[in-house]
Design a protein around this motif. Structure first.
Motif, mmCIF file in Angstrom:
data_model
loop_
_atom_site.group_PDB
_atom_site.id
_atom_site.type_symbol
_atom_site.label_atom_id
_atom_site.label_comp_id
_atom_site.label_asym_id
_atom_site.label_seq_id
_atom_site.Cartn_x
_atom_site.Cartn_y
_atom_site.Cartn_z
ATOM 1 N N ASP A 471 0.833 -1.213 0.000
ATOM 2 C CA ASP A 471 0.000 0.000 0.000
ATOM 3 C C ASP A 471 0.858 1.248 0.000
ATOM 4 O OD1 ASP A 471 -2.160 -1.741 0.077
ATOM 5 O OD2 ASP A 471 -2.324 -1.623 2.281
ATOM 6 N N GLY A 472 1.996 1.191 -0.705
ATOM 7 C CA GLY A 472 2.846 2.372 -0.819
ATOM 8 C C GLY A 472 3.823 2.563 0.319
ATOM 9 N N GLN A 473 3.825 1.689 1.328
ATOM 10 C CA GLN A 473 4.706 1.816 2.485
ATOM 11 C C GLN A 473 5.685 0.648 2.513
ATOM 12 O OE1 GLN A 473 4.619 4.479 4.473
ATOM 13 N NE2 GLN A 473 2.845 5.327 3.377
ATOM 14 N N VAL A 474 6.907 0.902 3.016
ATOM 15 C CA VAL A 474 7.900 -0.160 3.171
ATOM 16 C C VAL A 474 7.500 -1.037 4.349
ATOM 17 C CG1 VAL A 474 10.318 -0.692 3.652
ATOM 18 C CG2 VAL A 474 9.731 1.249 2.194
ATOM 19 N N LEU A 475 7.463 -2.366 4.125
ATOM 20 C CA LEU A 475 7.050 -3.302 5.166
ATOM 21 C C LEU A 475 8.276 -3.997 5.741
ATOM 22 C CD1 LEU A 475 3.974 -4.948 3.363
ATOM 23 C CD2 LEU A 475 4.043 -2.911 4.831
ATOM 24 N N THR A 476 8.267 -4.158 7.074
ATOM 25 C CA THR A 476 9.410 -4.792 7.755
ATOM 26 C C THR A 476 8.996 -6.023 8.542
ATOM 27 O OG1 THR A 476 9.106 -3.338 9.664
ATOM 28 C CG2 THR A 476 10.645 -2.603 7.950
ATOM 29 N N THR A 477 7.693 -6.324 8.638
ATOM 30 C CA THR A 477 7.237 -7.490 9.408
ATOM 31 C C THR A 477 6.279 -8.317 8.565
ATOM 32 O OG1 THR A 477 5.367 -6.290 10.382
ATOM 33 C CG2 THR A 477 7.469 -6.218 11.571
ATOM 34 N N ARG A 478 6.127 -9.572 8.956
ATOM 35 C CA ARG A 478 5.205 -10.459 8.246
ATOM 36 C C ARG A 478 3.769 -10.054 8.482
ATOM 37 N NH1 ARG A 478 5.282 -17.066 8.306
ATOM 38 N NH2 ARG A 478 3.274 -17.368 7.251
ATOM 39 N N GLU A 513 -3.139 -22.597 -4.431
ATOM 40 C CA GLU A 513 -2.602 -22.448 -5.770
ATOM 41 C C GLU A 513 -1.898 -21.121 -5.959
ATOM 42 O OE1 GLU A 513 -5.556 -23.312 -4.994
ATOM 43 O OE2 GLU A 513 -5.801 -25.399 -5.648
ATOM 44 N N GLN A 514 -2.300 -20.085 -5.141
ATOM 45 C CA GLN A 514 -1.692 -18.768 -5.298
ATOM 46 C C GLN A 514 -0.276 -18.724 -4.757
ATOM 47 O OE1 GLN A 514 -4.766 -16.544 -3.294
ATOM 48 N NE2 GLN A 514 -5.318 -15.549 -5.221
ATOM 49 N N GLY A 515 0.113 -19.682 -3.955
ATOM 50 C CA GLY A 515 1.477 -19.691 -3.417
ATOM 51 C C GLY A 515 1.607 -18.764 -2.226
ATOM 52 N N SER A 516 2.788 -18.689 -1.688
ATOM 53 C CA SER A 516 3.074 -17.861 -0.507
ATOM 54 C C SER A 516 4.409 -17.171 -0.706
ATOM 55 C CB SER A 516 3.113 -18.729 0.767
ATOM 56 O OG SER A 516 3.453 -17.929 1.868
ATOM 57 N N LEU A 517 4.491 -15.997 -0.182
ATOM 58 C CA LEU A 517 5.733 -15.214 -0.270
ATOM 59 C C LEU A 517 6.706 -15.583 0.822
ATOM 60 C CD1 LEU A 517 4.348 -11.683 -1.064
ATOM 61 C CD2 LEU A 517 5.395 -13.284 -2.641
ATOM 62 N N PHE A 518 6.211 -16.270 1.866
ATOM 63 C CA PHE A 518 7.058 -16.471 3.052
ATOM 64 C C PHE A 518 7.087 -17.946 3.404
ATOM 65 C CE2 PHE A 518 4.874 -12.425 3.330
ATOM 66 C CZ PHE A 518 5.947 -11.554 3.247
#
Length: 518
Positions: A471-478, A513-518
């Motif tokens: 959403d336009g912000q840098v994320l640092t946590t899951r 099916e969408q998979g996971s980033l983590f």
């Protein structure tokens, strides 16, 4: 000598044919007989007259209640004597009995002197003690205070005994410090000169040198008999301790043992271990004291603040309320605001007659006439301005022409050429300086740019890292990534957009099916 007697040296009667001898022959025969009969002997007696010649030889008498024996110790033998004979001492002298033929005397050549007993030693010690005390070496006023926490501790003792181990162990337990050990003999004939040399050697060290100068000295030895401790009763040791500029602690023998160095030292310790305890404080005690002082200071500050806060509240209660302070001024302001419109109207009415009178005097004809007069004055002054300016110019031109005729043009051209060369030199230097300054600034800019590039996060992406935005912000946590409606991952060569976070764009769980980033 027997041969002389056998040859009839003492044969009575006149006309005998006894042989004649020279004085030197008689002296040599007596010397040979005396030295052969006695050889090396030990003589006990009281030291009488003592005389040291300029040559360094020591002459003294050994006597008892009936006889006196002349004695001598040559200059080379004095350094080997454990005790230097002093008048009144009872000694046992060892040496060889010989003669002094030039004066028909016999004497004892002494190469070893021992006190005849503890009584004699104590008598000599008491005599030496009174002498040093009379010189003021025992005065309390000359004793120096010990440093509270020395950086370096110098120890004068034997390096192989238990004394040095006890001192080092106690220093390590109480407050570890740097220790310099000067090894010496702690008994025997070498004790006194080595101890005196060690004290003087420590004092000769320069502060801040390669070998640090000690802040305090400890002269230590274990217990023993009076003969074992006698080296610390020698005058040379006492005077070296008194002359020491470094504070000195004596720790010789046990608590009941007393030597001369104890009286001249700045502090006496009953044992070597006690000397180490005197030299440094206990580190844990200091830490506890500092913590205690810190707690007391914090409590004192808190109490002071509480008292001042209470005092401030008391003074605040004595002051009137702000409404009461502003009420009178507010009332005066309201009265002034009420009177202001009427005052303005009355002021305007009062000033209207004066304004009308002044307006009646301001007619156009008066202004026009005044402008005409001012114009005529300006025209007259303009007519005089040209000649007035021309006369100074003519005078300046005449002076310049006279100066031009007097001054030769050649020096002027030389001055002009010199100034031109100087201008060219300055211009060249300015160009070089400007170029150098530009180079320095360029190098500085390049250095700053390299630092900026090393701090740029895009350089980090080249090493395999990535930046995740949601959403336009840098994320640092899951958790933040799962809550985001859309994710964007920035790699080294571009960005990858993903539809949603952990629950999708509409808050629905992500399908397998969408998979996971983590």
């Amino acid at each position: 000598m027997n041969d002389l007697l056998d040859d009839g040296f003492d044969a009575p009667g006149p006309g005998n044919n006894a042989p004649e001898y020279t004085v030197s022959e008689i002296s040599g025969a007596v010397k040979k007989t005396l030295e052969g009969a006695f050889g090396r002997i030990r003589v006990r007696g009281e030291v009488g007259r003592v005389f040291k010649a300029r040559s360094g030889h020591l002459y003294f008498d050994i006597k008892d209640d009936r006889s006196v024996l002349a004695s001598v110790s040559w200059k080379g033998q004095l350094s080997a004597l454990a005790v230097i004979p002093e008048e009144g001492m009872e000694v046992v002298a060892s040496g060889r009995l010989t003669t002094f033929g030039s004066q028909s005397k016999y004497q004892l050549n002494v190469d070893q002197v021992e006190p005849a007993g503890a009584g004699a030693l104590m008598a000599m010690l008491e005599k030496r003690k009174k002498q040093l005390e009379a010189e003021g070496l025992f005065d309390a006023a000359r004793k120096r205070p010990l440093p509270f926490l020395p950086e370096v501790v110098g120890v004068v003792t034997s390096p192989s005994g238990a004394v040095i181990r006890d001192i080092l162990h106690r220093l390590r337990d109480r407050f570890p410090r740097k220790v310099l050990v000067w090894p010496v003999a702690v008994q025997g004939r070498d004790c006194a000169p080595q101890v005196a040399a060690a004290i003087e050697g420590f004092n000769r060290l320069s502060p801040g040198g390669a070998v640090p100068r000690p802040d305090v000295l400890i002269v230590a030895r274990g217990g023993g008999s009076i003969e074992d401790l006698w080296g610390f009763n020698e005058e040379i040791v006492a005077r070296a301790a008194a002359a020491s500029q470094i504070p000195l602690i004596s720790a010789v023998g046990h608590e009941t043992d007393t030597t001369l160095i104890d009286f001249v030292s700045d502090r006496r310790a009953p044992t070597p271990t006690a000397a180490a305890e005197i030299a440094v404080p206990v580190r844990l005690d200091l830490l506890a004291q500092v913590e205690g002082q810190g707690a007391r200071m914090a409590a004192a500050v808190a109490r002071g603040m509480a008292r001042r806060r209470e005092r401030l509240r008391d003074l605040g209660r004595a002051l009137p309320r702000s409404d009461a302070l502003l009420a009178s001024a507010r009332q005066r302001f309201d009265h002034a605001a009420i009177r202001l419109p009427a005052a303005l109207r009355s002021g305007v009415q009062a000033r209207r007659p004066r304004f009308a009178h002044s307006a009646a005097l301001l007619r156009p004809q008066l202004l026009t006439g005044r402008l005409v007069r001012i114009g005529e004055q300006l025209a007259a002054r303009h007519a005089r301005l040209g000649p007035a300016l021309g006369r100074p110019v003519e005078r300046a031109r005449a002076r310049f022409e006279r100066s031009a005729r007097i001054v030769s043009p050649l020096p002027v051209r030389r001055d002009i050429a010199r100034e031109k060369r100087r201008l060219v030199s300055l211009s060249d230097r300015f160009v070089v300086a400007a170029q150098a300054q530009e180079d320095r600034r360029r190098r500085k800019l390049d250095s700053i740019d390299r630092i900026l590039q090393s701090l740029n996060y895009e350089e980090t992406l080249k090493r395999g890292f990535a930046v995740v935005r949601g959403d336009g912000q840098v994320l640092t946590t899951r958790a933040a990534a799962e809550a985001a409606s859309a994710l964007e991952i920035q790699f080294q060569d571009g960005r990858l957009k993903i539809g949603g976070g952990g629950r999708g764009a509409r808050g629905k769980p992500r399908s397998p099916e969408q998979g996971s980033l983590f």
